[in-house]
Design a protein around this motif. Structure first.
Motif, PDB file in Angstrom:
ATOM      1  N   THR A  57      24.318 -63.784   0.145  1.00 49.20           N
ATOM      2  CA  THR A  57      23.836 -65.155   0.338  1.00 49.20           C
ATOM      3  C   THR A  57      23.379 -65.366   1.777  1.00 49.20           C
ATOM      4  O   THR A  57      23.884 -64.739   2.709  1.00 49.20           O
ATOM      5  CB  THR A  57      24.945 -66.173  -0.001  1.00 49.20           C
ATOM      6  OG1 THR A  57      26.072 -65.927   0.848  1.00 49.20           O
ATOM      7  CG2 THR A  57      25.370 -66.062  -1.455  1.00 49.20           C
ATOM      8  N   ASN A  58      22.440 -66.272   1.931  1.00 50.45           N
ATOM      9  CA  ASN A  58      21.938 -66.597   3.265  1.00 50.45           C
ATOM     10  C   ASN A  58      22.994 -67.339   4.074  1.00 50.45           C
ATOM     11  O   ASN A  58      23.759 -68.132   3.515  1.00 50.45           O
ATOM     12  CB  ASN A  58      20.711 -67.499   3.160  1.00 50.45           C
ATOM     13  CG  ASN A  58      19.460 -66.754   2.789  1.00 50.45           C
ATOM     14  OD1 ASN A  58      19.402 -65.531   2.893  1.00 50.45           O
ATOM     15  ND2 ASN A  58      18.452 -67.487   2.348  1.00 50.45           N
ATOM     16  N   ARG A 115      11.966 -71.017   5.930  1.00 47.08           N
ATOM     17  CA  ARG A 115      12.514 -69.676   6.159  1.00 47.08           C
ATOM     18  C   ARG A 115      13.236 -69.198   4.906  1.00 47.08           C
ATOM     19  O   ARG A 115      13.852 -69.985   4.196  1.00 47.08           O
ATOM     20  CB  ARG A 115      13.471 -69.672   7.345  1.00 47.08           C
ATOM     21  CG  ARG A 115      12.796 -69.935   8.675  1.00 47.08           C
ATOM     22  CD  ARG A 115      13.777 -69.703   9.807  1.00 47.08           C
ATOM     23  NE  ARG A 115      14.079 -68.297   9.972  1.00 47.08           N
ATOM     24  CZ  ARG A 115      13.514 -67.502  10.867  1.00 47.08           C
ATOM     25  NH1 ARG A 115      12.597 -67.966  11.686  1.00 47.08           N
ATOM     26  NH2 ARG A 115      13.866 -66.226  10.965  1.00 47.08           N
ATOM     27  N   THR A 116      13.190 -67.884   4.696  1.00 46.20           N
ATOM     28  CA  THR A 116      13.861 -67.311   3.526  1.00 46.20           C
ATOM     29  C   THR A 116      15.179 -66.638   3.884  1.00 46.20           C
ATOM     30  O   THR A 116      15.900 -66.190   3.001  1.00 46.20           O
ATOM     31  CB  THR A 116      12.935 -66.277   2.840  1.00 46.20           C
ATOM     32  OG1 THR A 116      12.599 -65.260   3.802  1.00 46.20           O
ATOM     33  CG2 THR A 116      11.673 -66.948   2.326  1.00 46.20           C
ATOM     34  N   ASP A 117      15.494 -66.594   5.200  1.00 49.73           N
ATOM     35  CA  ASP A 117      16.701 -65.888   5.628  1.00 49.73           C
ATOM     36  C   ASP A 117      17.850 -66.809   6.028  1.00 49.73           C
ATOM     37  O   ASP A 117      18.952 -66.355   6.318  1.00 49.73           O
ATOM     38  CB  ASP A 117      16.386 -64.942   6.791  1.00 49.73           C
ATOM     39  CG  ASP A 117      15.766 -65.653   7.986  1.00 49.73           C
ATOM     40  OD1 ASP A 117      15.291 -66.804   7.835  1.00 49.73           O
ATOM     41  OD2 ASP A 117      15.757 -65.061   9.079  1.00 49.73           O
ATOM     42  N   LEU A 118      17.600 -68.112   6.068  1.00 52.23           N
ATOM     43  CA  LEU A 118      18.624 -69.099   6.405  1.00 52.23           C
ATOM     44  C   LEU A 118      18.492 -70.279   5.459  1.00 52.23           C
ATOM     45  O   LEU A 118      17.384 -70.642   5.051  1.00 52.23           O
ATOM     46  CB  LEU A 118      18.449 -69.615   7.842  1.00 52.23           C
ATOM     47  CG  LEU A 118      18.564 -68.624   8.999  1.00 52.23           C
ATOM     48  CD1 LEU A 118      18.155 -69.296  10.304  1.00 52.23           C
ATOM     49  CD2 LEU A 118      19.974 -68.069   9.108  1.00 52.23           C
ATOM     50  N   ASP A 119      19.618 -70.894   5.116  1.00 54.53           N
ATOM     51  CA  ASP A 119      19.618 -72.122   4.311  1.00 54.53           C
ATOM     52  C   ASP A 119      20.048 -73.281   5.195  1.00 54.53           C
ATOM     53  O   ASP A 119      21.020 -73.158   5.958  1.00 54.53           O
ATOM     54  CB  ASP A 119      20.581 -71.997   3.129  1.00 54.53           C
ATOM     55  CG  ASP A 119      20.110 -70.964   2.110  1.00 54.53           C
ATOM     56  OD1 ASP A 119      18.893 -70.685   2.057  1.00 54.53           O
ATOM     57  OD2 ASP A 119      20.961 -70.432   1.375  1.00 54.53           O
ATOM     58  N   GLU A 145      13.820 -68.418  15.498  1.00 55.27           N
ATOM     59  CA  GLU A 145      13.994 -66.965  15.604  1.00 55.27           C
ATOM     60  C   GLU A 145      15.303 -66.616  16.311  1.00 55.27           C
ATOM     61  O   GLU A 145      16.051 -65.751  15.858  1.00 55.27           O
ATOM     62  CB  GLU A 145      12.803 -66.339  16.340  1.00 55.27           C
ATOM     63  CG  GLU A 145      11.549 -66.241  15.500  1.00 55.27           C
ATOM     64  CD  GLU A 145      11.741 -65.387  14.256  1.00 55.27           C
ATOM     65  OE1 GLU A 145      12.322 -64.289  14.357  1.00 55.27           O
ATOM     66  OE2 GLU A 145      11.316 -65.825  13.171  1.00 55.27           O
ATOM     67  N   ALA A 168      18.287 -67.531  14.048  1.00 58.49           N
ATOM     68  CA  ALA A 168      18.499 -66.560  12.969  1.00 58.49           C
ATOM     69  C   ALA A 168      19.208 -65.321  13.502  1.00 58.49           C
ATOM     70  O   ALA A 168      20.154 -64.813  12.887  1.00 58.49           O
ATOM     71  CB  ALA A 168      17.160 -66.180  12.335  1.00 58.49           C
ATOM     72  N   TRP A 169      18.776 -64.814  14.663  1.00 51.63           N
ATOM     73  CA  TRP A 169      19.395 -63.614  15.227  1.00 51.63           C
ATOM     74  C   TRP A 169      20.866 -63.859  15.543  1.00 51.63           C
ATOM     75  O   TRP A 169      21.739 -63.082  15.144  1.00 51.63           O
ATOM     76  CB  TRP A 169      18.645 -63.187  16.498  1.00 51.63           C
ATOM     77  CG  TRP A 169      19.043 -61.829  16.969  1.00 51.63           C
ATOM     78  CD1 TRP A 169      18.434 -60.645  16.674  1.00 51.63           C
ATOM     79  CD2 TRP A 169      20.170 -61.492  17.803  1.00 51.63           C
ATOM     80  NE1 TRP A 169      19.096 -59.602  17.276  1.00 51.63           N
ATOM     81  CE2 TRP A 169      20.169 -60.094  17.972  1.00 51.63           C
ATOM     82  CE3 TRP A 169      21.165 -62.245  18.414  1.00 51.63           C
ATOM     83  CZ2 TRP A 169      21.128 -59.435  18.734  1.00 51.63           C
ATOM     84  CZ3 TRP A 169      22.135 -61.594  19.174  1.00 51.63           C
ATOM     85  CH2 TRP A 169      22.102 -60.205  19.329  1.00 51.63           C
ATOM     86  N   LYS A 195      23.133 -64.415  12.343  1.00 49.99           N
ATOM     87  CA  LYS A 195      23.458 -63.177  11.621  1.00 49.99           C
ATOM     88  C   LYS A 195      24.417 -62.299  12.425  1.00 49.99           C
ATOM     89  O   LYS A 195      25.371 -61.736  11.873  1.00 49.99           O
ATOM     90  CB  LYS A 195      22.168 -62.426  11.292  1.00 49.99           C
ATOM     91  CG  LYS A 195      21.298 -63.169  10.281  1.00 49.99           C
ATOM     92  CD  LYS A 195      19.913 -62.569  10.205  1.00 49.99           C
ATOM     93  CE  LYS A 195      18.969 -63.497   9.475  1.00 49.99           C
ATOM     94  NZ  LYS A 195      17.564 -63.077   9.569  1.00 49.99           N
TER      95      LYS A 195
END
Length: 196
Positions: free
Chosen positions: A2-3, A33-37, A176, A179-180, A183
């Motif tokens: 899951t994100n 964005r598709t990598d964070l909700d 950006e 996100a880094w 994660k």
């Protein structure tokens, strides 16, 4: 997998607040964005009294039921974006109070800032970065500052933030970095729990 989940926290509760405009604008961009909700979290939904607990919840359980609900909500997220005004060179009182109502929930998670006002809430954000460090958050470098003519145009003349293309690079830089850090810190938190 899951994100990671990011809260977009609205830091003003005034009836006449401007905050809804930049919040929705930022959410609309971020949610592509598709990598964070992302989820909008409004302090109006958590009418916290002035902090009057025996200690921070780092040391003693919070007794106030709204405070407990606030902590439970914060615990759902892997990072935070604060949409912040500036009142007299500082963050809003309601945001500072909300920050004080939690501690472990903030720890080892990134904090990002979108400010608005005559100087784009730069002074408030500078203070919020210091508070974030004390709460063991990782404040990211890039911020978004809606300031000067952009702010007054959006607030008083109905200008659309969506039309202000010159602000977009700072939004993308914030996302950006967010996100880094989200994660990286999520991986480190999970590794710590697994190794315990």
């Amino acid at each position: 997998m899951t994100n990671p989940k990011i809260a977009i926290i609205i830091s003003s509760t005034r009836a006449t607040r401007f905050a809804d405009k930049p919040t929705q604008w930022f959410y609309n961009i971020a949610s592509q964005r598709t990598d964070l909700d992302f989820e909008i979290v409004d302090l109006r939904d958590f009418p916290l009294p002035f902090f009057d607990e025996v200690a921070s919840n780092a040391w003693a359980p919070t007794q106030n039921p709204i405070g407990v609900q606030w902590q439970q909500k914060l615990a759902e997220f892997d990072g935070y974006v604060f949409i912040t005004a500036e009142y007299n060179h500082a963050p809003t009182g309601v945001l500072k109070n909300a920050l004080d109502y939690a501690y472990p929930e903030w720890n080892k998670k990134p904090a990002a800032f979108v400010g608005y006002g005559s100087v784009g809430a730069a002074r408030a954000i500078e203070q919020l970065r210091q508070i974030a460090v004390e709460l063991q958050m990782a404040p990211i470098r890039s911020g978004v500052h809606i300031m000067g003519a952009d702010f007054f145009g959006a607030w008083q003349q109905g200008a659309a933030l969506e039309d202000m293309a010159h602000i977009q690079p700072s939004v993308q830089a914030l996302l950006e970095e967010l996100a880094w850090w989200t994660k990286a810190l999520k991986t480190a938190r999970e590794a710590t729990v697994a190794g315990a």
